[in-house]
Write a protein that holds these residues in place. Structure first.
Motif, short mmCIF file in Angstrom:
data_model
loop_
_atom_site.label_atom_id
_atom_site.label_comp_id
_atom_site.label_asym_id
_atom_site.label_seq_id
_atom_site.Cartn_x
_atom_site.Cartn_y
_atom_site.Cartn_z
N THR A 133 0.83 -1.20 0.00
CA THR A 133 0.00 0.00 0.00
C THR A 133 0.87 1.26 0.00
OG1 THR A 133 -1.71 -1.17 1.23
CG2 THR A 133 -1.79 1.23 1.28
N ASP A 134 0.52 2.21 -0.89
CA ASP A 134 1.20 3.51 -0.98
C ASP A 134 2.68 3.39 -1.36
OD1 ASP A 134 -0.91 5.44 -0.27
OD2 ASP A 134 -0.89 4.41 1.66
N CYS A 135 3.09 2.25 -1.89
CA CYS A 135 4.48 2.12 -2.33
C CYS A 135 4.73 2.90 -3.62
CB CYS A 135 4.83 0.65 -2.56
SG CYS A 135 5.23 -0.24 -1.05
N ARG A 136 5.98 3.30 -3.79
CA ARG A 136 6.41 3.89 -5.06
C ARG A 136 7.54 3.03 -5.62
NH1 ARG A 136 6.73 9.63 -2.28
NH2 ARG A 136 6.42 8.24 -0.51
N ILE A 137 7.26 2.46 -6.79
CA ILE A 137 8.21 1.53 -7.41
C ILE A 137 8.38 1.95 -8.87
CG2 ILE A 137 8.73 -0.89 -7.90
CD1 ILE A 137 6.83 -1.68 -5.67
N PRO A 138 9.39 2.71 -9.21
CA PRO A 138 9.56 3.16 -10.60
C PRO A 138 9.98 2.06 -11.56
CG PRO A 138 11.41 3.89 -9.25
CD PRO A 138 10.42 3.29 -8.32
N GLY A 139 10.46 0.94 -11.05
CA GLY A 139 10.87 -0.17 -11.90
C GLY A 139 9.80 -1.24 -11.98
N GLU A 140 10.24 -2.47 -12.13
CA GLU A 140 9.31 -3.60 -12.28
C GLU A 140 8.98 -4.23 -10.94
OE1 GLU A 140 11.02 -6.35 -15.00
OE2 GLU A 140 10.88 -5.00 -16.73
N LEU A 141 7.71 -4.59 -10.79
CA LEU A 141 7.26 -5.36 -9.64
C LEU A 141 6.95 -6.76 -10.14
CD1 LEU A 141 6.31 -5.86 -6.78
CD2 LEU A 141 4.18 -4.67 -7.32
N ARG A 142 7.86 -7.71 -9.84
CA ARG A 142 7.75 -9.07 -10.38
C ARG A 142 7.21 -10.01 -9.32
NH1 ARG A 142 13.84 -8.85 -12.66
NH2 ARG A 142 13.52 -7.42 -14.43
N ILE A 144 5.57 -12.99 -10.63
CA ILE A 144 5.18 -14.09 -11.50
C ILE A 144 5.23 -15.40 -10.72
CG2 ILE A 144 5.79 -15.40 -13.57
CD1 ILE A 144 6.98 -12.81 -14.70
N GLY A 145 4.12 -16.16 -10.78
CA GLY A 145 4.08 -17.45 -10.11
C GLY A 145 4.03 -17.37 -8.60
N ALA A 146 3.72 -16.20 -8.04
CA ALA A 146 3.65 -16.05 -6.58
C ALA A 146 2.46 -16.84 -6.03
CB ALA A 146 3.54 -14.58 -6.21
N ARG A 147 2.57 -17.27 -4.77
CA ARG A 147 1.49 -17.98 -4.09
C ARG A 147 1.24 -17.26 -2.77
NH1 ARG A 147 1.52 -19.64 -8.40
NH2 ARG A 147 1.50 -21.79 -9.19
N LEU A 148 0.11 -16.53 -2.73
CA LEU A 148 -0.23 -15.75 -1.55
C LEU A 148 -1.42 -16.40 -0.86
CD1 LEU A 148 0.00 -12.13 -3.03
CD2 LEU A 148 1.84 -13.62 -2.23
N SER A 149 -1.26 -16.80 0.39
CA SER A 149 -2.33 -17.46 1.12
C SER A 149 -3.40 -16.48 1.59
CB SER A 149 -1.77 -18.22 2.33
OG SER A 149 -0.88 -19.23 1.90
N ASP A 150 -3.16 -15.21 1.39
CA ASP A 150 -4.15 -14.21 1.76
C ASP A 150 -4.27 -13.23 0.60
OD1 ASP A 150 -5.35 -11.80 3.36
OD2 ASP A 150 -5.41 -13.47 4.77
N ALA A 151 -4.32 -11.94 0.87
CA ALA A 151 -4.58 -10.93 -0.14
C ALA A 151 -3.30 -10.22 -0.57
CB ALA A 151 -5.59 -9.90 0.39
N LEU A 152 -3.42 -9.50 -1.68
CA LEU A 152 -2.36 -8.60 -2.15
C LEU A 152 -2.93 -7.19 -2.13
CD1 LEU A 152 0.33 -7.81 -3.47
CD2 LEU A 152 -0.66 -8.46 -5.69
N PHE A 153 -2.28 -6.29 -1.38
CA PHE A 153 -2.76 -4.92 -1.25
C PHE A 153 -1.83 -3.97 -1.99
CE2 PHE A 153 -4.45 -7.12 2.47
CZ PHE A 153 -5.79 -6.74 2.43
N LEU A 154 -2.42 -3.24 -2.94
CA LEU A 154 -1.66 -2.28 -3.75
C LEU A 154 -2.36 -0.92 -3.79
CD1 LEU A 154 -0.81 -4.65 -6.74
CD2 LEU A 154 0.91 -3.46 -5.36
N GLU A 155 -3.19 -0.62 -2.79
CA GLU A 155 -3.92 0.64 -2.82
C GLU A 155 -2.96 1.83 -2.88
OE1 GLU A 155 -3.85 -1.64 -0.24
OE2 GLU A 155 -5.60 -1.18 1.02
#
Length: 481
Positions: A133-142, A144-155
């Motif tokens: 949440t609220d991250c700033r990432i000017p490059g790539e966010l990789r 691929i093939g991730a396994r998350l047992s809960d949620a992914l937050f990118l607000e």
């Protein structure tokens, strides 16, 4: 035991770790992580120190956790294929180099409000949620093939650079998220990859802006979602590709704006474009939707509708409005699109609109035929509306009958044999001329002359034409039913 080469701030973090005590290095002068490169030694922690903490084994009774806020992290935080048993929260931090977490297994990771040049976490395993949440990432966010047992937050996260090359900025291909993917107000300058991904809950992109001009903005080929995809007020500058996606609940683009949309072979419960619009192509070939809510003007470019099926079409609009959209199909005349639209009107109980769609289908088909077929089709259209306007046939017959009766009533024809004819009746004489299968004995007993003979020929021809077109229309109606 502490390493002897720790700086004072690193020693503070080291000593706080076993009890999970939070360490906040913010001083209020300039706490924006994007400007963290200027933070001094009092806020600088080496990535190798953090790595040593993360890889420490669990100790019975330990409540160890890394909770660090407002730090400048120098070096590469690397945990390739490592197992991290401790919760990790590195919030509002400035990473000078992209963390490398490929193949790692983590219990919990929270990088909210941090600045990262990039993040390589392909194949990562998370026991709980991943928070960016609220991250700033000017490059790539990789991921691929991730396994998350809960949620992914990118607000409210900001990914990629507005003046950058674009490309594949957020990579979630073939990932598995056991709960929700939340990206409200997410801003991505580049492409978001969700192809082959599986989200057990919802994908939520309210107010998101994804810009990749000239290429795909959202590539979600064969995406599988457990419930809904909500993108209210979102903006997609670049194609939204949902080919083969499975969304059993709602796909909501209310008040959203899309450059183009591809949902070929997608299976979606309900598609909502209320107050939204697709400025370019809308390719819905072979899609299967339970409800399709498309107001006038929502699909502004070329459409591809062959094979598209839907149970309900909303909002309820006159047939001519929907027919106009079918006329913009890139493949030209698509019979299935007309049949599907007519079926939707029939299901809604509007048989008149369904007939109007069927009539429009025949008129559109006529434009594809040779000239002689077009001429015959035009005759069927004018006379009986291809069988969908039976009242027209009655009107034509009534008009010809009235004209013939009036003409022959004022100038009766001469009898063929004097003294061997029934009394002349202008009405039944005209009926005899017009209806070839009915014989009232009038036509055989009287013979017109001059211009009235030509009138009789016209009535005979008109009767045959009307009888033939009515038969063709009735046959078409029966076949449809």
């Amino acid at each position: 035991m502490e390493p002897v080469d720790l700086t004072p701030v690193e020693r503070r973090v080291w000593r706080a770790f076993p009890t999970g005590t939070p360490v906040d290095l913010r001083d209020g002068a300039d706490d924006d992580p994007e400007n963290g490169a200027a933070w001094g030694p009092g806020r600088t922690v080496r990535a190798e120190v953090l790595r040593k903490l993360l890889l420490r084994p669990l100790v019975d009774g330990d409540v160890a956790a890394l909770r660090l806020t407002g730090a400048r992290i120098v070096g590469v935080l690397s945990a390739y294929y490592a197992t991290v048993e401790h919760p990790v929260r590195l919030s509002a931090c400035h990473f000078e180099e992209a963390p490398m977490l490929f193949g790692a297994r983590l219990r919990r990771l929270n990088l909210s409000e941090s600045y990262l040049p990039g993040l390589d976490a392909g194949g990562v395993r998370m026991d709980t949620a991943l928070r960016l949440t609220d991250c700033r990432i000017p490059g790539e966010l990789r991921l691929i093939g991730a396994r998350l047992s809960d949620a992914l937050f990118l607000e409210r996260a900001r990914l990629g650079r507005e003046d950058g090359p674009g490309g594949e900025v957020l990579q979630l291909s073939h990932s598995t998220i056991e709960r929700d993917l939340v990206g409200d107000a997410l801003v991505v300058h580049g492409e978001v990859l969700l192809d082959g991904a599986s989200v057990s809950g919802r994908v939520k992109l309210d107010g998101a802006v994804i810009a990749n001009p000239g290429g795909p903005s959202l590539y979600a080929d064969n995406l599988t979602v457990g419930s809904d995809v909500i993108a209210t007020r979102a903006r997609f500058d670049g194609e939204v590709n949902l080919r083969g996606a499975t969304i059993p609940g709602l796909l909501v683009f209310t008040q959203a704006r899309l450059s183009s949309l591809r949902a070929t072979s997608a299976a979606i419960g309900e598609v909502w474009l209320r107050e939204g619009r697709v400025d370019g192509e809308a390719n819905l070939l072979r899609g299967a939707f339970g409800l399709l809510h498309v107001p006038p003007g929502a699909l502004r470019g070329t459409v591809w509708l062959d094979g598209l099926t839907y149970g309900t079409l909303a909002p309820r609009l006159p047939a001519k409005v929907r027919i106009a959209m079918l006329e913009r199909d890139a493949e030209g005349y698509v019979p299935h699109a007309y049949e599907q639209l007519a079926a939707a009107y029939r299901q809604a109980g509007d048989d008149r609109a369904a007939r109007n769609v069927q009539l429009a289908k025949q008129r559109r088909l006529r434009r594809t035929r040779p000239w002689y077929a077009r001429l015959w089709g035009l005759l069927q259209d004018v006379t009986v509306g291809y069988g969908f306007r039976p009242v027209w046939a009655a009107a034509w017959l009534g008009g010809l009958l009235a004209a013939g009766a009036a003409a022959f009533g004022s100038h009766p024809p001469e009898p063929l044999k004097a003294g061997e004819h029934p009394p002349f009746n202008a009405l039944f004489y005209t009926l005899d001329l017009m209806l070839p299968i009915i014989d009232f004995g009038q036509e055989k007993a009287f013979k017109p002359s001059g211009g009235y003979q030509w009138l009789s020929y016209g009535l005979v021809i008109g009767g045959w034409v009307l009888a033939t077109t009515i038969a063709a229309g009735v046959s078409r109606t029966i076949n449809r039913q």
